[in-house]
Motif scaffolding. Sequence first.
Motif, PDB file in Angstrom:
ATOM      1  N   ASN A  19      31.470  42.217  41.640  1.00 36.70           N
ATOM      2  CA  ASN A  19      31.624  41.141  40.655  1.00 36.70           C
ATOM      3  C   ASN A  19      31.223  39.758  41.171  1.00 36.70           C
ATOM      4  O   ASN A  19      31.330  38.784  40.444  1.00 36.70           O
ATOM      5  CB  ASN A  19      33.057  41.097  40.128  1.00 36.70           C
ATOM      6  CG  ASN A  19      34.072  40.808  41.201  1.00 36.70           C
ATOM      7  OD1 ASN A  19      33.736  40.540  42.345  1.00 36.70           O
ATOM      8  ND2 ASN A  19      35.328  40.874  40.849  1.00 36.70           N
ATOM      9  N   GLY A  20      30.790  39.654  42.413  1.00 33.31           N
ATOM     10  CA  GLY A  20      30.333  38.378  42.951  1.00 33.31           C
ATOM     11  C   GLY A  20      31.438  37.444  43.413  1.00 33.31           C
ATOM     12  O   GLY A  20      31.173  36.307  43.785  1.00 33.31           O
ATOM     13  N   PHE A  21      32.686  37.898  43.430  1.00 33.07           N
ATOM     14  CA  PHE A  21      33.815  37.080  43.867  1.00 33.07           C
ATOM     15  C   PHE A  21      33.664  36.748  45.352  1.00 33.07           C
ATOM     16  O   PHE A  21      33.407  37.625  46.169  1.00 33.07           O
ATOM     17  CB  PHE A  21      35.126  37.824  43.622  1.00 33.07           C
ATOM     18  CG  PHE A  21      36.334  37.115  44.128  1.00 33.07           C
ATOM     19  CD1 PHE A  21      36.780  35.962  43.525  1.00 33.07           C
ATOM     20  CD2 PHE A  21      37.031  37.604  45.218  1.00 33.07           C
ATOM     21  CE1 PHE A  21      37.901  35.313  43.995  1.00 33.07           C
ATOM     22  CE2 PHE A  21      38.146  36.962  45.694  1.00 33.07           C
ATOM     23  CZ  PHE A  21      38.585  35.809  45.084  1.00 33.07           C
ATOM     24  N   LYS A  22      33.805  35.469  45.698  1.00 33.53           N
ATOM     25  CA  LYS A  22      33.688  35.012  47.088  1.00 33.53           C
ATOM     26  C   LYS A  22      35.007  34.411  47.546  1.00 33.53           C
ATOM     27  O   LYS A  22      35.682  33.741  46.763  1.00 33.53           O
ATOM     28  CB  LYS A  22      32.622  33.931  47.224  1.00 33.53           C
ATOM     29  CG  LYS A  22      31.222  34.384  46.997  1.00 33.53           C
ATOM     30  CD  LYS A  22      30.253  33.272  47.328  1.00 33.53           C
ATOM     31  CE  LYS A  22      29.582  32.807  46.071  1.00 33.53           C
ATOM     32  NZ  LYS A  22      28.624  31.748  46.271  1.00 33.53           N
ATOM     33  N   SER A  51      37.305  44.327  46.300  1.00 26.04           N
ATOM     34  CA  SER A  51      38.315  43.396  46.801  1.00 26.04           C
ATOM     35  C   SER A  51      39.477  43.417  45.816  1.00 26.04           C
ATOM     36  O   SER A  51      39.480  44.184  44.854  1.00 26.04           O
ATOM     37  CB  SER A  51      37.726  41.984  46.914  1.00 26.04           C
ATOM     38  OG  SER A  51      37.465  41.459  45.622  1.00 26.04           O
ATOM     39  N   SER A  52      40.449  42.556  46.013  1.00 23.96           N
ATOM     40  CA  SER A  52      41.578  42.507  45.095  1.00 23.96           C
ATOM     41  C   SER A  52      41.161  42.069  43.695  1.00 23.96           C
ATOM     42  O   SER A  52      41.853  42.336  42.723  1.00 23.96           O
ATOM     43  CB  SER A  52      42.653  41.561  45.630  1.00 23.96           C
ATOM     44  OG  SER A  52      42.128  40.253  45.751  1.00 23.96           O
ATOM     45  N   GLU A  53      40.003  41.435  43.562  1.00 21.68           N
ATOM     46  CA  GLU A  53      39.507  41.012  42.254  1.00 21.68           C
ATOM     47  C   GLU A  53      38.887  42.150  41.459  1.00 21.68           C
ATOM     48  O   GLU A  53      38.737  42.043  40.241  1.00 21.68           O
ATOM     49  CB  GLU A  53      38.467  39.898  42.418  1.00 21.68           C
ATOM     50  CG  GLU A  53      39.054  38.596  42.889  1.00 21.68           C
ATOM     51  CD  GLU A  53      39.963  37.957  41.856  1.00 21.68           C
ATOM     52  OE1 GLU A  53      39.589  37.897  40.678  1.00 21.68           O
ATOM     53  OE2 GLU A  53      41.063  37.525  42.240  1.00 21.68           O
ATOM     54  N   SER A  54      38.505  43.245  42.118  1.00 22.24           N
ATOM     55  CA  SER A  54      37.852  44.335  41.405  1.00 22.24           C
ATOM     56  C   SER A  54      38.544  45.689  41.578  1.00 22.24           C
ATOM     57  O   SER A  54      38.204  46.636  40.880  1.00 22.24           O
ATOM     58  CB  SER A  54      36.394  44.459  41.866  1.00 22.24           C
ATOM     59  OG  SER A  54      36.338  44.792  43.236  1.00 22.24           O
ATOM     60  N   GLY A  60      45.033  46.113  37.277  1.00 22.19           N
ATOM     61  CA  GLY A  60      45.845  46.739  36.241  1.00 22.19           C
ATOM     62  C   GLY A  60      45.090  47.771  35.427  1.00 22.19           C
ATOM     63  O   GLY A  60      45.585  48.213  34.392  1.00 22.19           O
ATOM     64  N   THR A  61      43.909  48.187  35.851  1.00 16.13           N
ATOM     65  CA  THR A  61      43.139  49.177  35.103  1.00 16.13           C
ATOM     66  C   THR A  61      43.244  50.569  35.698  1.00 16.13           C
ATOM     67  O   THR A  61      42.560  51.476  35.246  1.00 16.13           O
ATOM     68  CB  THR A  61      41.652  48.778  35.045  1.00 16.13           C
ATOM     69  OG1 THR A  61      41.146  48.664  36.371  1.00 16.13           O
ATOM     70  CG2 THR A  61      41.478  47.458  34.321  1.00 16.13           C
ATOM     71  N   GLN A  62      44.113  50.741  36.692  1.00 16.29           N
ATOM     72  CA  GLN A  62      44.275  52.048  37.324  1.00 16.29           C
ATOM     73  C   GLN A  62      44.967  52.994  36.351  1.00 16.29           C
ATOM     74  O   GLN A  62      45.910  52.619  35.669  1.00 16.29           O
ATOM     75  CB  GLN A  62      45.103  51.916  38.597  1.00 16.29           C
ATOM     76  CG  GLN A  62      45.276  53.208  39.353  1.00 16.29           C
ATOM     77  CD  GLN A  62      46.028  53.004  40.652  1.00 16.29           C
ATOM     78  OE1 GLN A  62      46.699  52.008  40.846  1.00 16.29           O
ATOM     79  NE2 GLN A  62      45.930  53.967  41.533  1.00 16.29           N
ATOM     80  N   LYS A  63      44.481  54.217  36.281  1.00 21.40           N
ATOM     81  CA  LYS A  63      45.057  55.215  35.399  1.00 21.40           C
ATOM     82  C   LYS A  63      46.069  56.045  36.172  1.00 21.40           C
ATOM     83  O   LYS A  63      45.824  56.443  37.301  1.00 21.40           O
ATOM     84  CB  LYS A  63      43.977  56.126  34.835  1.00 21.40           C
ATOM     85  CG  LYS A  63      43.009  55.411  33.932  1.00 21.40           C
ATOM     86  CD  LYS A  63      41.969  56.365  33.408  1.00 21.40           C
ATOM     87  CE  LYS A  63      40.976  55.614  32.546  1.00 21.40           C
ATOM     88  NZ  LYS A  63      39.912  56.495  32.071  1.00 21.40           N
ATOM     89  N   SER A  64      47.167  56.306  35.547  1.00 22.08           N
ATOM     90  CA  SER A  64      48.194  57.132  36.147  1.00 22.08           C
ATOM     91  C   SER A  64      47.836  58.603  35.955  1.00 22.08           C
ATOM     92  O   SER A  64      47.288  58.994  34.925  1.00 22.08           O
ATOM     93  CB  SER A  64      49.549  56.836  35.509  1.00 22.08           C
ATOM     94  OG  SER A  64      50.520  57.733  36.002  1.00 22.08           O
ATOM     95  N   VAL A  65      48.163  59.423  36.914  1.00 13.04           N
ATOM     96  CA  VAL A  65      47.886  60.848  36.821  1.00 13.04           C
ATOM     97  C   VAL A  65      48.678  61.464  35.664  1.00 13.04           C
ATOM     98  O   VAL A  65      48.234  62.396  35.010  1.00 13.04           O
ATOM     99  CB  VAL A  65      48.215  61.551  38.156  1.00 13.04           C
ATOM    100  CG1 VAL A  65      48.076  63.053  38.034  1.00 13.04           C
ATOM    101  CG2 VAL A  65      47.336  61.017  39.257  1.00 13.04           C
TER     102      VAL A  65
END
Length: 88
Positions: A19-22, A51-54, A60-65
């Motif tokens: 995402n280009g986050f620096k 990184s923590s930005e992606s 918060g986009t992680q899917k739960s099993v």
Amino acid sequence: MKDGIHPNYRDVCFVDLSNGFKFVTRSVLNSRETIKMDDGRELPLFKLETSSESHPFYTGTQKSVDNLGGRVEKFRNKFAGLGVGTKK
């Protein structure tokens, strides 16, 4: 402290390629690439895959099993008669 035995601890720039986050922090890592910052400084550049930005956990986009539609139950039901995936 003895001279010449400690690594060069300096400001470095890390870039998230997704995402280009620096962000700038201090490190002793060596790099052949450099980047010119907005304030005119030229810093060693380190490229990161995530990184923590992606990362899905931090964004918060992680899917739960548990929320994947019961894949384990579907597998067990499909192969129940074959004895696959059951404990003995």
